[in-house]
Design an enzyme around this catalytic site. Structure first.
Site, PDB file in Angstrom:
ATOM      1  N   ASN A 169       0.947  -1.273   0.050  1.00 23.33           N
ATOM      2  CA  ASN A 169       0.000   0.097   0.011  1.00 23.33           C
ATOM      3  C   ASN A 169       0.827   1.225  -0.043  1.00 23.33           C
ATOM      4  OD1 ASN A 169       0.391  -1.023   2.837  1.00 23.33           O
ATOM      5  ND2 ASN A 169      -0.535   1.027   3.345  1.00 23.33           N
ATOM      6  N   HIS A 170       2.054   1.289   0.778  1.00 29.50           N
ATOM      7  CA  HIS A 170       2.935   2.223   0.438  1.00 29.50           C
ATOM      8  C   HIS A 170       3.530   2.727  -0.821  1.00 29.50           C
ATOM      9  CE1 HIS A 170       2.689   3.846   4.874  1.00 29.50           C
ATOM     10  NE2 HIS A 170       2.232   2.379   5.166  1.00 29.50           N
TER      11      HIS A 170
END
Length: 434
Positions: A203-204
Site C-alpha cells: 500500500n505504501h
C-alpha cells in the site's frame, strides 16, 4: 547475536559519497516530461536546468483510502548511492528514459509475473520501510546476501532460492531507493544462479505513486532530491522542501522512472502452491482475476488509467485488507476469516497465503491451521524496530539439511500434509538470529 553488518557497510547504499552521486547523475542526461508538460518544453530532471523547470511541475495530490498533501520539513540526509543509470530502464530492463514518456510506445509491454515455480526453498520477508541496516540484516538472515563490502554491489549467495519481499519498502525510513537498488542488484545475481528476487507491491508503494507523501520522512525526501536533482547541496535555498517534494513526485508519479521500475512488480504472486499478497486476498479478488489485477496495477504505474478500487484503493483491496492479519482471538471472527480464506485459496488453487502489512508484535506467526502466515514483524526503526525475522518454505526432502550459519535459529513450525500434487510437500520455518 546479530547479523554481521560492519559499521562501514551502513554507508554502502545509504550515504556513500555525495560527490560521486552528484557526478553520476550529471554524466547521464535523463529527461522526463512532467504531468503538465505540453511536449515541447520537457522538464529536465537529471541536469542543471532542473531547479527552474521543477518549480512548475505538477502539484502534490493524494489518492487512496487516506488523502492528504505531503507536509514536513528538512532534516539530516538519508540518501542512497543510486545513479541515473539505475533508473534509466524501461519495463523490459532495456532502453532509456531520454525521450521521456514517448519511449513507452516503442517498448513492448510485459506484465509482471503472477504464477512462478520454485525448485528449491522459498524465503519471504515482511515490510522494510526504508531501514537499510535492518534490510541488510534480514537478507543475511535469509542466506541470500554476502556480507556487504563498501564500494561493491550487493552479492547474491542464495543459489536457486526464490526470495520474496512483501512490499512497503517505501515510507517511514530514509533509505528507500537504496533498498530498491540493493534488491535489484541481488535480483541480477539470483537470475544468474537460477534463483529469483520478487518485490510485491504494498500500500505504501501505491500511496507514493498516487502522490500521497504523508508517510515520507524528511531524509527520504532528500534521498529523492539527490537522485532526481543530482545535487547534495541542501544548504542551497533554491532546494526547498517544496522542491524536494516535487522531485519525489517526478520520480514516483505514474510513468516516471521509479514508478516504471515498480510496475515490474506483481501485486499478487503465486509461487508453487503459496500465494503472496501484501494485505490479503479475498474471493472478490480471485473472481476479478489475479492476473488482471497485476496487469491493471502495472499499467497504471506505467502511466495508464487507474486500476479499480478492488485492487489498491479500497480498505478491502489487496494492499489494504487486514482481515487475516488482525487479532483473531474471538472464535466468531476467527471462524469467519478462516472460512473466507479457505474459499479464496480454493479459487486461486493455493494451499496457503502469506501477508505483510500489519505488524505482528509476537513475530512471524500463522493462523487458520497454517493457511495464512503473517510475517510483517515491524523490523524497521520507523515502525517498531523489532528483531528481523523471515519465513522459509522448503521441500520436506531437504528440510533435514541444517543451515551452516550458527547464528541463525530455524524454528520449524509446520509441515504440509502429503497430497501427491504437482508441488512438493513443504516444511515452513521461522528464521531469526540467536
Amino acid at each position: 547475536m546479530t547479523a554481521v553488518v560492519s559499521s562501514s557497510a551502513r554507508g554502502l547504499w545509504g550515504l556513500a559519497t555525495r560527490r560521486q552521486i552528484y557526478s553520476d547523475c550529471h554524466k547521464i542526461p535523463c529527461s522526463y516530461a512532467t504531468r503538465n508538460d505540453t511536449g515541447r518544453n520537457r522538464s529536465r530532471i537529471f541536469g542543471t536546468s532542473t531547479y527552474i523547470n521543477l518549480a512548475s511541475a505538477a502539484t502534490l495530490r493524494g489518492r487512496g483510502p487516506h488523502r492528504r498533501s505531503a507536509v514536513g520539513k528538512v532534516s539530516p540526509l538519508g540518501a542512497s548511492s543510486i545513479s541515473c543509470s539505475d533508473l534509466a530502464e524501461d519495463s523490459d530492463g532495456t532502453g532509456s528514459l531520454e525521450t521521456g514518456r514517448d519511449k513507452d510506445r516503442e517498448v513492448e509491454y510485459v506484465p509482471p509475473p503472477t504464477r512462478v515455480t520454485a525448485k528449491g526453498r522459498i524465503v519471504a520477508v515482511g515490510d522494510l520501510h526504508g531501514d537499510l541496516l535492518q534490510t541488510m540484516r534480514v537478507l543475511q538472515l535469509a542466506g541470500v546476501m554476502a556480507t556487504p563490502v563498501p564500494g561493491e554491489p550487493a552479492r547474491w549467495i542464495g543459489g536457486d532460492t526464490v526470495f520474496i519481499q512483501m512490499g512497503d519498502i517505501l515510507d517511514r525510513g530514509d533509505s528507500e531507493i537504496g533498498i530498491l537498488r540493493m534488491l535489484w542488484q541481488l535480483g541480477e545475481g539470483a537470475k544468474e544462479a537460477g534463483g529469483a528476487v520478487y518485490i510485491i507491491n504494498g500500500n505504501h508503494e501505491t500511496l507514493n505513486i498516487s502522490g500521497d507523501f504523508r508517510y515520507v520522512t524528511p531524509g527520504a525526501f532528500k534521498e529523492s532530491a539527490m537522485v532526481a536533482l543530482g545535487s547534495t547541496d541542501f544548504g542551497n535555498p533554491g532546494i526547498s522542501f517544496t522542491m524536494q517534494a516535487r522531485a519525489r513526485l517526478a520520480l514516483f508519479s505514474p510513468g516516471a522512472p521509479l514508478a516504471r521500475r515498480l510496475a515490474n512488480n506483481p501485486t499478487i504472486l503465486v509461487v508453487n502452491d503459496t500465494v503472496f499478497a501484501h494485505g490479503g486476498l479475498l474471493p472478490s479478488h480471485a473472481e476479478y482475476g489475479i492476473e488482471r489485477i497485476n496487469e491493471e496495477v502495472s499499467r497504471w504505474m506505467m502511466g495508464g488509467s487507474e486500476p479499480p478500487e478492488i485492487a489498491i484503493f479500497s480498505p478491502d483491496s489487496v494492499v489494504w485488507n487486514r482481515l487475516y492479519s488482525r487479532d483473531l482471538s474471538f472464535p466468531s471472527e476467527r471462524y469467519y476469516a478462516c472460512e473466507v480464506l479457505e474459499q479464496t485459496l480454493d479459487m486461486v488453487g493455493a494451499k496457503r497465503l502469506v501477508v505483510g502489512h500489519t505488524p505482528q508484535p509476537q513475530g512471524c506467526n500463522e493462523e487458520c491451521e497454517g493457511q495464512v502466515w503473517r510475517i510483517d514483524v515491524g523490523m524497521s526503526s520507523g515502525v517498531m524496530g523489532s528483531p528481523v525475522q523471515a519465513i522459509e518454505i522448503k521441500p520436506v526432502e531437504s528440510s533435514d539439511i541444517e543451515t551452516d550459519n550458527e547464528n541463525v535459529v530455524v524454528d520449524r513450525r509446520a509441515r504440509s500434509e502429503p497430497d501427491y500434487g504437482p508441488f512438493p510437500d513443504v516444511e515452513i520455518s521461522v528464521l531469526s538470529f540467536t
